[in-house]
Design a protein around this motif. Structure first.
Motif, PDB file in Angstrom:
ATOM      1  N   GLN A 152     -10.737   7.842   1.645  1.00 35.84           N
ATOM      2  CA  GLN A 152     -10.493   6.573   0.809  1.00 35.84           C
ATOM      3  C   GLN A 152     -11.688   6.896  -0.654  1.00 35.84           C
ATOM      4  O   GLN A 152     -12.043   7.422  -0.246  1.00 35.84           O
ATOM      5  CB  GLN A 152     -10.654   5.636   0.514  1.00 35.84           C
ATOM      6  CG  GLN A 152      -9.576   4.861   1.969  1.00 35.84           C
ATOM      7  CD  GLN A 152      -8.192   5.006   1.701  1.00 35.84           C
ATOM      8  OE1 GLN A 152      -8.141   4.542   0.347  1.00 35.84           O
ATOM      9  NE2 GLN A 152      -7.387   4.841   2.130  1.00 35.84           N
ATOM     10  N   ASP A 176     -13.912   6.027  -3.629  1.00 34.06           N
ATOM     11  CA  ASP A 176     -14.057   4.560  -4.625  1.00 34.06           C
ATOM     12  C   ASP A 176     -14.514   4.890  -6.038  1.00 34.06           C
ATOM     13  O   ASP A 176     -15.358   5.466  -6.651  1.00 34.06           O
ATOM     14  CB  ASP A 176     -15.537   4.816  -3.997  1.00 34.06           C
ATOM     15  CG  ASP A 176     -16.368   3.559  -4.249  1.00 34.06           C
ATOM     16  OD1 ASP A 176     -15.062   2.616  -4.527  1.00 34.06           O
ATOM     17  OD2 ASP A 176     -17.622   3.314  -3.868  1.00 34.06           O
ATOM     18  N   ALA A 186      -5.662  10.540  -1.785  1.00 32.10           N
ATOM     19  CA  ALA A 186      -5.715   9.445  -1.874  1.00 32.10           C
ATOM     20  C   ALA A 186      -5.862   9.467  -3.911  1.00 32.10           C
ATOM     21  O   ALA A 186      -6.133   7.662  -4.052  1.00 32.10           O
ATOM     22  CB  ALA A 186      -7.308   9.491  -2.161  1.00 32.10           C
ATOM     23  N   THR A 206      -7.020   9.619   6.731  1.00 31.41           N
ATOM     24  CA  THR A 206      -8.083   8.216   6.201  1.00 31.41           C
ATOM     25  C   THR A 206      -9.158   8.523   4.868  1.00 31.41           C
ATOM     26  O   THR A 206      -9.135   7.907   4.671  1.00 31.41           O
ATOM     27  CB  THR A 206      -9.063   8.230   7.298  1.00 31.41           C
ATOM     28  OG1 THR A 206      -9.885   9.647   7.336  1.00 31.41           O
ATOM     29  CG2 THR A 206      -8.261   8.001   8.694  1.00 31.41           C
ATOM     30  N   VAL A 249       1.013  -1.216   0.231  1.00 31.29           N
ATOM     31  CA  VAL A 249      -0.137   0.065   0.040  1.00 31.29           C
ATOM     32  C   VAL A 249       0.784   1.260   0.059  1.00 31.29           C
ATOM     33  O   VAL A 249       1.626   1.640   0.227  1.00 31.29           O
ATOM     34  CB  VAL A 249      -1.168   0.430   1.052  1.00 31.29           C
ATOM     35  CG1 VAL A 249      -1.951   1.281   1.536  1.00 31.29           C
ATOM     36  CG2 VAL A 249      -1.899  -1.374   1.093  1.00 31.29           C
ATOM     37  N   SER A 267      -8.227  15.291  -0.811  1.00 31.68           N
ATOM     38  CA  SER A 267      -8.473  13.912  -2.150  1.00 31.68           C
ATOM     39  C   SER A 267      -7.133  14.029  -2.914  1.00 31.68           C
ATOM     40  O   SER A 267      -7.020  12.243  -3.804  1.00 31.68           O
ATOM     41  CB  SER A 267      -9.929  14.773  -2.833  1.00 31.68           C
ATOM     42  OG  SER A 267     -10.901  14.858  -2.641  1.00 31.68           O
ATOM     43  N   ARG A 294       1.490   7.603   2.756  1.00 30.17           N
ATOM     44  CA  ARG A 294       0.609   8.653   3.240  1.00 30.17           C
ATOM     45  C   ARG A 294       0.701   9.421   3.949  1.00 30.17           C
ATOM     46  O   ARG A 294       0.535   8.682   5.718  1.00 30.17           O
ATOM     47  CB  ARG A 294      -1.014   8.695   2.686  1.00 30.17           C
ATOM     48  CG  ARG A 294      -1.264  10.322   3.128  1.00 30.17           C
ATOM     49  CD  ARG A 294      -3.309   9.736   2.376  1.00 30.17           C
ATOM     50  NE  ARG A 294      -3.811   8.912   1.640  1.00 30.17           N
ATOM     51  CZ  ARG A 294      -4.847   8.985   1.428  1.00 30.17           C
ATOM     52  NH1 ARG A 294      -5.744   9.941   2.448  1.00 30.17           N
ATOM     53  NH2 ARG A 294      -5.077   7.534   1.207  1.00 30.17           N
ATOM     54  N   ASN A 327      -2.036   7.982  -3.904  1.00 31.42           N
ATOM     55  CA  ASN A 327      -1.727   6.630  -3.620  1.00 31.42           C
ATOM     56  C   ASN A 327      -2.621   5.838  -4.556  1.00 31.42           C
ATOM     57  O   ASN A 327      -2.395   4.505  -4.785  1.00 31.42           O
ATOM     58  CB  ASN A 327      -2.617   6.429  -2.230  1.00 31.42           C
ATOM     59  CG  ASN A 327      -2.061   7.179  -1.473  1.00 31.42           C
ATOM     60  OD1 ASN A 327      -2.704   7.114  -0.297  1.00 31.42           O
ATOM     61  ND2 ASN A 327      -0.742   7.640  -1.722  1.00 31.42           N
ATOM     62  N   ALA A 328      -3.717   6.104  -5.062  1.00 30.75           N
ATOM     63  CA  ALA A 328      -5.162   5.173  -6.547  1.00 30.75           C
ATOM     64  C   ALA A 328      -3.780   4.621  -7.596  1.00 30.75           C
ATOM     65  O   ALA A 328      -4.202   3.815  -7.927  1.00 30.75           O
ATOM     66  CB  ALA A 328      -6.243   5.702  -6.743  1.00 30.75           C
TER      67      ALA A 328
END
Length: 225
Positions: free
Chosen positions: A214, A216, A188, A212, A5, A185, A8, A191-192
């Motif tokens: 995430q 979708d 995240a 935290t 993972v 945002s 962050r 990270n995606a």
């Protein structure tokens, strides 16, 4: 063993101080949405514009030549005069001799809708000393929407994912640094796409949210080719 993972890390502090204390981080790109004058009570327009250009210059100066600096900015009206934040970013880049790699527009409101005070579009500007955009443009000049936002001042998921994909596929960067990260945002989205993310946010509440958040989303939707 599952896939690694991406990391962050969020620093709850002043973004300018954090950047000013560090040398450019190897294999990183910076993404910033600088606050407008409404967040500087007591500042005159001249004072805010000087702060804006100086801060944009700081972001550019802390980006390694192998990375990119990306700015997401919305024009505003002050005393019946439009302030072009894209121009202010370009002014900072010109002073430092950093070329603009590309410039896109994202719609904040549906095309044809009348707005006041803040433009219905936002600029997405990318600058780099060494990165060259390979081949024809890989994504549209105009995004029909910025996408969903976790808060009013957020960049929007569509913008974040597009920028993250560009950095992942078209630069050598393995880390995205996001001063003024808000709810996170952009972190995240980074990270995606397998990128490590560093956020700087002065608000403790927003910095905790950014740890935290995430998205979708299906990253394959933003594939550039």
């Amino acid at each position: 063993m599952g896939p690694t993972v991406p990391s962050r890390v969020i620093y709850c502090c002043d973004a300018m101080e954090w950047l000013g204390q560090r040398e450019p981080q190897i294999a990183s790109s910076l993404v910033a949405s600088l606050p407008d004058i409404s967040e500087f009570p007591g500042y005159s327009r001249t004072q805010w514009e000087e702060w804006f250009v100086g801060t944009a210059g700081l972001v550019l100066s802390k980006t390694p030549s192998s990375g990119v600096s990306v700015f997401f900015q919305s024009d505003i009206r002050i005393d019946n005069e439009w302030i072009d934040k894209g121009f202010l970013c370009q002014q900072a880049a010109r002073e430092l001799g950093v070329p603009m790699l590309w410039h896109r527009i994202a719609c904040r409101k549906p095309p044809g809708q009348i707005t006041s005070g803040r433009a219905g579009y936002s600029h997405i500007l990318c600058f780099s000393r060494d990165v060259k955009e390979a081949g024809p443009a890989k994504f549209p000049d105009v995004l029909s929407t910025v996408g969903d936002k976790s808060w009013e001042r957020g960049m929007g998921v569509e913008v974040c994912m597009l920028v993250a994909r560009f950095i992942a596929e078209c630069t050598e960067s393995t880390t995205v640094i996001n001063p003024f990260c808000g709810h996170g945002s952009m972190l995240a989205a980074a990270n995606a796409f397998g990128l490590a993310a560093i956020g700087i946010e002065r608000s403790k509440k927003r910095s905790e949210f950014a740890k935290t958040l995430q998205l979708d989303v299906d990253a394959r939707r933003w594939k550039l080719d």
